[in-house]
Design an enzyme around this catalytic site. Structure first.
Site, PDB file in Angstrom:
ATOM      1  N   HIS A  86      -6.269   7.413  -2.093  1.00 40.19           N
ATOM      2  CA  HIS A  86      -7.277   6.538  -1.119  1.00 40.19           C
ATOM      3  C   HIS A  86      -6.504   5.743  -0.310  1.00 40.19           C
ATOM      4  CE1 HIS A  86      -5.568   3.394  -3.703  1.00 40.19           C
ATOM      5  NE2 HIS A  86      -6.087   2.388  -2.939  1.00 40.19           N
ATOM      6  N   HIS A 107       0.884  -1.269  -0.140  1.00 40.85           N
ATOM      7  CA  HIS A 107       0.203   0.101  -0.049  1.00 40.85           C
ATOM      8  C   HIS A 107       0.793   1.323   0.178  1.00 40.85           C
ATOM      9  CE1 HIS A 107      -2.836  -3.003   1.504  1.00 40.85           C
ATOM     10  NE2 HIS A 107      -3.970  -2.316   0.836  1.00 40.85           N
ATOM     11  N   ASP A 159      -9.330  -0.362  -7.249  1.00 39.60           N
ATOM     12  CA  ASP A 159      -8.572  -1.032  -6.243  1.00 39.60           C
ATOM     13  C   ASP A 159      -7.740  -2.216  -6.262  1.00 39.60           C
ATOM     14  OD1 ASP A 159      -7.065  -0.451  -3.986  1.00 39.60           O
ATOM     15  OD2 ASP A 159      -8.854  -0.873  -2.461  1.00 39.60           O
ATOM     16  N   HIS A 170       0.967   1.478  -5.712  1.00 42.91           N
ATOM     17  CA  HIS A 170      -0.320   0.931  -5.678  1.00 42.91           C
ATOM     18  C   HIS A 170      -1.290   1.999  -5.886  1.00 42.91           C
ATOM     19  CE1 HIS A 170      -3.930  -0.883  -4.527  1.00 42.91           C
ATOM     20  NE2 HIS A 170      -4.299   0.143  -3.510  1.00 42.91           N
TER      21      HIS A 170
END
Length: 887
Positions: free
Chosen positions: A673, A633, A784, A637
């Site tokens: 995000h 993450h 995602d 990403h």
């Protein structure tokens, strides 16, 4: 004269026979004159009596008495046939048998006849003040008449009359006066007194406001005397109260309990005393009544006197209890009103401690009606404690009214033991123990003696000292000036309030203690709120400093932003940005930044929202900078998720469905995000009770990601929304928040089922706001999870990165939470990765890609990619199984 009356009578009789006899009646009335009416009344006795009894009013009667008084000097007060009062002319004696003077009415009914111009203290005072004042009679004359009237009744009737007399009286003073007058009549005593029990259980005293009352005593004059207080067990009355027994003394001078100084001072000779306790239904002594000297010349009070006295006091106890309850309710009402006013005044001042303490000091002095009020604040920041329970006093606020001065000027004093009248020994004792101290210098009871011996014999004042409790915000740990530490709120003594000498000279009683205790609670709340306001203000200031520091370090330097802005950006075709098989591993970090800029340029967001090129570059650099170096993450990403969203917008009809503002917000949300992701999960943050979990109840990390993105956008150098109007800005941020939070897979699974049901039932409608919002949430998850749809070599590489981050989290759970991690997080079960991937793709990924493909056929490539990767993992799992079987 008689003939005229007869004519009138005859005319009246004849007029009855006429159907409409009004005209005849009017002619007959016009023929009347006063002489004719007087003659008629004289000759028609029954009619006269009936007329006066039904028509006369109290005001007419009173006027008539006054007229007669002017002519005859003093009106005779007659008695009716049954001995009851019948004031008025002798001529009315045979007529007034009904109305207020009917034999069916009691003495109370007679007493109730008064004019509206007079007030009264009790029902018999009404007679003296109103009716008999008109007859030039003194209150003593009224009492004599009352006594004479009562003595004409038999014992039972008189007893009932005296019970009625007190049955509805709720004013304690008036009730006491009535009781004493009635008791004096009942026992035929010369004078009497009544004491009421006051004070707490360990400091009970007898208090009398009406002492030595005679049947002819005036209430106002009796009240002008000084209040008398008798300790339990002292004197005759005190002994009766303490023992609960009747005391009947024939010769008081032979009894050591009698205090003869009163006789010497007044010149009155006390011979015999009958003293009796007044008990409530529980048998508790609530008062003492005593009668002195029989008026008939007898030397002692008889057994019959005791019996009558005892019976009457049973009813008196009921009246006293009711009056006490009523008085208590009034006191409570006044107390509540005062406390509400206090609360209003205190809570208006939330930010200034000086004003709050000033308000508390003034209100306390006025509320308890005392001469002096002092507020001592404790110094909780002082570490010079000699013992654990030692309390350091800080500021002192002193309000002292002397010599009748009413101006209330509060002085701030330095807390030293030499300051006159502050009684520091008492204050420190209250601070150490947390218990109130009430000293009555007027009474030498055991409790006072012990306190005075302990804190000095110079205590010559009535003092009430009460602790003020409150919660103090304390910071247990602190490593840097910007560290907020662990905030705790301890219940502590934050001050001590000291009251000195009530202005009426009486000591502080239990009511004062209860009121002051409630007052101290409000004071504690007021001071606590002020401390909290100060503390929160300090925290906000620290937060602002921390945000400034964080913003400075989180923001990319302008030099790097200028360098990026000067670079030539390749086209999206050259960068292969619109390919679902895009592989970011082929790019270095600088190229990823150029790709990010190209996305905003190709979608014309920079031109549409008037974003300066340097600001756009600096925002992208700052976003990259604020992703942590975790395995998965991270910035790469976020970049891949944004590239997937960009490709979907370019290859499908999404841009025809959503507005420019919605598309812009979705792309920003993709970049932001997972900002500041720590490589942990929401469940881990909750189990650790981390600061983030305390701030956000659900979707902990997702809310943190959004708030972090807000911090960057609020920084002036990173504000890519600077040219957007307020309405559009609010819409963009709202869409961003929903988009970021929707990446929480726990929420996604619920929303996905709803989305699938709408598609299957063919009720999905983009004209509906909630359906369109649901579609945007699905698109965020599709992007995602985009790595699942990539070619196998990319999917396998990403899966290993995800697994390594999960295993690191499992190690953290094992070390920090002392728990066995789940299989997905357990490094020791890494060989099960293919099987776990199969379950994840089949249960989470394939359903959403199949659903989104049914709506956007152009996304079938993603669906097929997920299916293909699932087969690859199945083949890998089968190979592992064969190897295990071979071994």
């Amino acid at each position: 004269m008689d003939s005229n009356v007869a004519t009138c009578s005859s005319s009246s009789s004849s007029s009855v026979d006429i159907e409409n006899g009004n005209s005849c009646m009017e002619r007959n009335i016009s023929m009347l004159n006063p002489a004719m009416v007087e003659a008629y009344l004289d000759s028609h006795d029954e009619f006269t009596k009936h007329y006066f009894c039904s028509k006369i009013s109290p005001s007419h009667l009173h006027w008539w008495m006054l007229q007669d008084d002017q002519t005859s000097g003093k009106i005779e007060v007659n008695r009716m046939s049954d001995g009851r009062f019948s004031p008025g002319r002798q001529i009315l004696k045979p007529y007034i048998t009904g109305s207020a003077f009917s034999p069916a009415h009691s003495l109370e009914s007679f007493a109730s006849i008064t004019t509206d111009d007079h007030d009264s203290n009790n029902k018999y005072d009404i007679i003296g003040d109103a009716t008999f004042d008109g007859l030039n009679m003194e209150p003593e004359d009224v009492s004599c008449e009352k006594e004479q009237y009562l003595k004409q009744l038999d014992d039972q009737e008189m007893f009932m009359e005296l019970i009625k007399d007190i049955s509805e009286e709720l004013d304690m003073v008036k009730l006491t006066h009535k009781i004493l007058v009635n008791v004096s009549i009942l026992t035929n005593s010369d004078r009497c007194s009544l004491f009421l029990v006051r004070g707490s259980n360990d400091r009970k005293v007898l208090v009398s406001k009406l002492f030595d009352i005679t049947p002819n005593s005036n209430l106002d004059k009796a009240l002008s005397r000084k209040e008398i207080r008798v300790p339990f067990g002292k004197g005759i009355a005190g002994t009766a109260a303490a023992t609960g027994e009747i005391i009947n003394i024939v010769d008081v001078y032979n009894d050591c309990r009698f205090y003869s100084e009163i006789d010497k001072n007044t010149g009155y000779r006390t011979k015999s005393i009958l003293c009796m306790p007044i008990k409530n239904k529980s048998g508790e002594v609530i008062g003492v009544a005593q009668v002195i000297n029989k008026k008939s010349g007898e030397e002692r009070f008889t057994a019959k006197d005791e019996e009558v006295f005892k019976k009457y006091l049973v009813f008196c106890a009921i009246g006293i209890t009711n009056a006490d309850i009523y008085e208590t309710s009034l006191v409570e009402s006044q107390r509540n009103r005062a406390l509400l006013e206090l609360a209003h005044g205190i809570f208006e001042e939330q930010h200034d401690m000086e004003r709050i303490i000033n308000a508390i000091t003034v209100e306390a002095r006025q509320l308890l009606n005392c001469r002096r009020c002092t507020i001592f604040l404790t110094d909780n920041n002082n570490d010079n404690h000699t013992t654990k329970n030692d309390v350091i006093l800080g500021k002192v606020y002193d309000l002292d009214i002397r010599d009748g001065k009413t101006s209330e000027k509060i002085k701030r004093r330095i807390c030293t033991s030499e300051t006159e009248g502050l009684h520091f020994g008492l204050v420190r004792q209250v601070a150490r123990t947390g218990k109130a101290i009430n000293i009555s210098a007027l009474h030498d009871d055991e409790g006072n003696t012990n306190v005075i011996e302990k804190f000095g014999k110079d205590v010559k004042e009535n003092i009430l000292c009460m602790p003020i409790f409150g919660k103090i915000p304390t910071q247990k740990t602190k490593t840097t000036s910007l560290d907020f530490g662990c905030i705790d709120y301890d219940q502590k003594i934050i001050g001590i309030a000291q009251l000195v000498n009530k202005l009426d000279g009486t000591p502080f009683d239990s009511n004062d203690e209860n009121l002051f205790e409630a007052f101290a609670i409000f004071c504690g709340l007021g001071i606590y709120n002020c401390l909290m306001y100060t503390h929160v203000t300090q925290l906000l200031a620290k937060q602002n400093v921390a945000l400034e520091v964080l913003s400075y370090h989180a923001t990319a330097s302008p030099t790097k932003a200028n360098a990026l802005a000067r670079l030539e950006i390749p086209s999206s075709t050259e960068l292969n940005l619109t390919d679902f098989r895009f592989d970011d591993a082929l790019l270095d970090d600088d190229q990823s930044l150029l790709c990010s800029l190209r996305m905003f340029l190709d979608l014309e967001f920079i031109q549409r929202f008037k974003i300066p090129r340097q600001t756009m570059c600096r925002w992208i650099l700052s976003v990259k900078k604020n992703y942590r170096s975790v395995c998965y993450h991270n910035w790469r990403h976020a970049f891949n998720v944004a590239q997937m969203m960009f490709t979907i917008m370019k290859k499908t009809a999404v841009l025809q469905i959503v507005s420019e503002i919605e598309a812009f917000a979705l792309l920003i949300a993709c970049f932001c995000h997972d900002l500041d992701h720590r490589g942990t999960s929401n469940s881990f943050e909750l189990e650790c009770d981390s600061p983030l979990a305390k701030i956000y109840g659900t979707s902990t990390m997702e809310h943190h990601h959004f708030d972090y993105s807000l911090m960057l956008l609020n920084s002036e150098s990173n504000n890519i929304l600077a040219s957007v109007n307020d309405s559009d800005r609010r819409e963009i941020l709202s869409i961003m928040e929903h988009a970021v939070v929707s990446t929480d897979l726990a929420l996604h699974l619920k929303e996905r089922d709803q989305f699938l049901n709408l598609l299957q039932s063919k009720t999905f409608d983009l004209n509906r706001y909630d359906h369109k919002k649901l579609l945007k949430a699905m698109l965020m998850t599709v992007c995602d999870l985009g790595a699942i749809t990539k070619p196998w070599h990319i999917q396998y590489r990403v899966a290993l990165l995800v697994a390594e981050e999960f295993f690191a989290l499992g190690d953290l759970e094992r070390h920090k939470l002392k728990k066995q991690p789940s299989a997905m997080l357990d490094r020791n079960k890494s060989k099960f990765l293919p099987k776990m991937q199969i379950r994840f793709i089949a249960n989470v990924c394939i359903p959403i890609y199949e659903a989104i493909t049914s709506y956007f056929p152009e996304l079938n490539e993603l669906y097929q990619g997920a299916l293909n990767n699932c087969k690859q993992w199945e083949m890998l799992a089968m190979k592992q199984q064969q190897e295990e079987d071979h071994h």
